[in-house]
Scaffold this active site. Structure first.
Site, PDB file in Angstrom:
ATOM      1  N   HIS A 148      -0.308  -4.846   0.387  1.00 14.73           N
ATOM      2  CA  HIS A 148       0.229  -5.782  -0.614  1.00 14.73           C
ATOM      3  C   HIS A 148       0.464  -7.150   0.011  1.00 14.73           C
ATOM      4  CE1 HIS A 148       3.826  -4.279   1.463  1.00 14.73           C
ATOM      5  NE2 HIS A 148       4.421  -5.422   1.109  1.00 14.73           N
ATOM      6  N   HIS A 158       1.851 -11.019   4.412  1.00 19.42           N
ATOM      7  CA  HIS A 158       1.455 -10.047   5.437  1.00 19.42           C
ATOM      8  C   HIS A 158       0.025 -10.236   5.951  1.00 19.42           C
ATOM      9  CE1 HIS A 158       5.065  -7.804   4.854  1.00 19.42           C
ATOM     10  NE2 HIS A 158       4.752  -7.303   3.687  1.00 19.42           N
ATOM     11  N   HIS A 195      -1.215  -5.179   8.367  1.00 19.97           N
ATOM     12  CA  HIS A 195       0.226  -5.152   8.646  1.00 19.97           C
ATOM     13  C   HIS A 195       0.727  -3.726   8.893  1.00 19.97           C
ATOM     14  CE1 HIS A 195       4.602  -5.834   7.962  1.00 19.97           C
ATOM     15  NE2 HIS A 195       4.300  -6.950   8.594  1.00 19.97           N
ATOM     16  N   CYS A 244      14.101  -5.821  -0.642  1.00 22.55           N
ATOM     17  CA  CYS A 244      14.216  -7.207  -0.161  1.00 22.55           C
ATOM     18  C   CYS A 244      15.432  -7.935  -0.741  1.00 22.55           C
ATOM     19  CB  CYS A 244      12.916  -7.956  -0.452  1.00 22.55           C
ATOM     20  SG  CYS A 244      11.521  -7.269   0.479  1.00 22.55           S
ATOM     21  N   LYS A 286       7.859 -14.507   4.860  1.00 18.95           N
ATOM     22  CA  LYS A 286       8.400 -13.457   5.726  1.00 18.95           C
ATOM     23  C   LYS A 286       7.383 -12.325   5.847  1.00 18.95           C
ATOM     24  CE  LYS A 286      10.928 -11.324   1.859  1.00 18.95           C
ATOM     25  NZ  LYS A 286      10.246 -10.031   1.835  1.00 18.95           N
ATOM     26  N   ASP A 325       6.674 -12.657   0.412  1.00 18.66           N
ATOM     27  CA  ASP A 325       6.146 -11.646   1.324  1.00 18.66           C
ATOM     28  C   ASP A 325       4.742 -12.097   1.739  1.00 18.66           C
ATOM     29  OD1 ASP A 325       7.320  -9.340   2.378  1.00 18.66           O
ATOM     30  OD2 ASP A 325       6.107  -7.990   1.132  1.00 18.66           O
ATOM     31  N   ASP A 384      10.689 -12.867  -3.729  1.00 11.94           N
ATOM     32  CA  ASP A 384       9.383 -12.190  -3.851  1.00 11.94           C
ATOM     33  C   ASP A 384       8.882 -11.976  -5.278  1.00 11.94           C
ATOM     34  OD1 ASP A 384       9.905 -12.079  -1.157  1.00 11.94           O
ATOM     35  OD2 ASP A 384       9.725  -9.895  -0.966  1.00 11.94           O
TER      36      ASP A 384
HETATM   37 ZN    ZN Z   1       5.921  -6.335   2.203  1.00 12.76          ZN
END
Ligand code: ZN
Length: 279
Positions: free
Chosen positions: A123, A74, A78, A193, A148, A72, A30
């Site tokens: 984010h 989203h 989310h 993470c 993810k 990441d 990330d």
């Molecule tokens: Zn996140």
């Protein structure tokens, strides 16, 4: 006869790179704009990991069979976003409930899973500039990208599984298919993470190294807890200047293995030729 001998040696020589090649993956978690200075969920000093990660790549690129970057990724609504929940705010923790199929309860008759969820500022929204990797992060076409958190109803700290362990991202299969046995993990954030990815890697059977100076945490207390937990679970906490020696030891082991493996196909034909020639 000439042809078969030639193919024999081609076969023997072709096995050497496979035996010598280290089964190592370098995992970068990330390193995206949202987690860097100016981002909506900036990790303090997060930008400091970039030159460390780039240096490791440039020094040891040929030692890493795979380089993996997680991202990441989203939905704009989310479930991990504090903006989607009333009467609470970012950095508060709530409990999410799911049915036995891993679907969020809205509500459901029987709650099968309770999953703790920290709420975050919005984010890394899909296709936004915020979700892009930092421009200065070294990247190559051969890099494996693992996205993810794109299921709107469940978060995914780990690059292997979502937080409910309802589904896999595919990373484990990719590593298995590449015969990876050792992973080095870096990136953001150490206490979320990176921690979840390293823990899952270890649980899945990979020899796991967490490169501490190649990672930064959201908060000091949770970073300390994460490091303590990882160390107690057999994850090797190292500094980036120790990576070279570890890779060297892995190479040495591979060379020893190669020498043993090649003994049989090399020595047996030699002995056979001696016997046939009457020596
Ligand atoms: Zn996140």
């Amino acid at each position: 006869m000439f042809v078969s001998v030639r193919f024999y040696w081609i076969f023997i020589l072709s096995t050497i790179p496979a035996v010598l090649s280290e089964n190592v993956a370098f995992i970068i978690i990330d390193v995206q704009n949202c987690f860097l200075p100016g981002g909506s969920l900036a990790v303090t000093n997060g930008e400091e990991v970039i030159p460390i990660i780039n240096t490791l790549r440039s020094k040891y690129e040929n030692k890493f069979r795979l380089v993996v970057l997680s991202q990441d990724w989203h939905c704009s609504n989310h479930i991990s976003f504090a903006s989607q929940h009333n009467e609470t705010s970012a950095y508060n923790s709530i409990t999410l409930t799911y049915d036995d199929n891993g679907n969020i309860c809205d509500p459901c008759q029987t709650v099968a899973y309770n999953v703790s969820q920290m709420l975050w500022p919005d984010h890394c929204v899909i296709n936004s500039t915020s979700a892009e990797f930092d421009d200065t992060l070294t990247r190559k076409d051969s890099d494996v990208i693992i996205r993810k958190g794109f299921n709107c109803d469940v978060d995914s700290y780990s690059a292997f599984f979502d937080n409910g362990k309802f589904s896999q991202t595919g990373l484990h299969k990719i590593l298995q298919d590449a015969d990876i046995s050792t992973v080095f993990v870096t990136g953001l954030a150490l206490d979320y993470c990176v921690y979840y990815t390293s823990s899952d890697a270890k649980r899945l059977g990979y020899t796991t190294y967490l490169v501490k100076d190649g990672s930064r945490g959201v908060a000091n207390s949770t970073s300390v807890d994460a490091l303590t937990d990882m160390a107690s679970n057999g994850i090797n906490i190292i500094q980036s200047d120790g990576v070279g020696a570890i890779l060297e030891s892995i190479t040495s082991a591979a060379v020893s293995s190669c020498s043993f493996v090649l003994t049989i196909p090399l020595v047996i034909p030699m002995l056979a030729s001696w016997i046939i020639s009457g020596i």
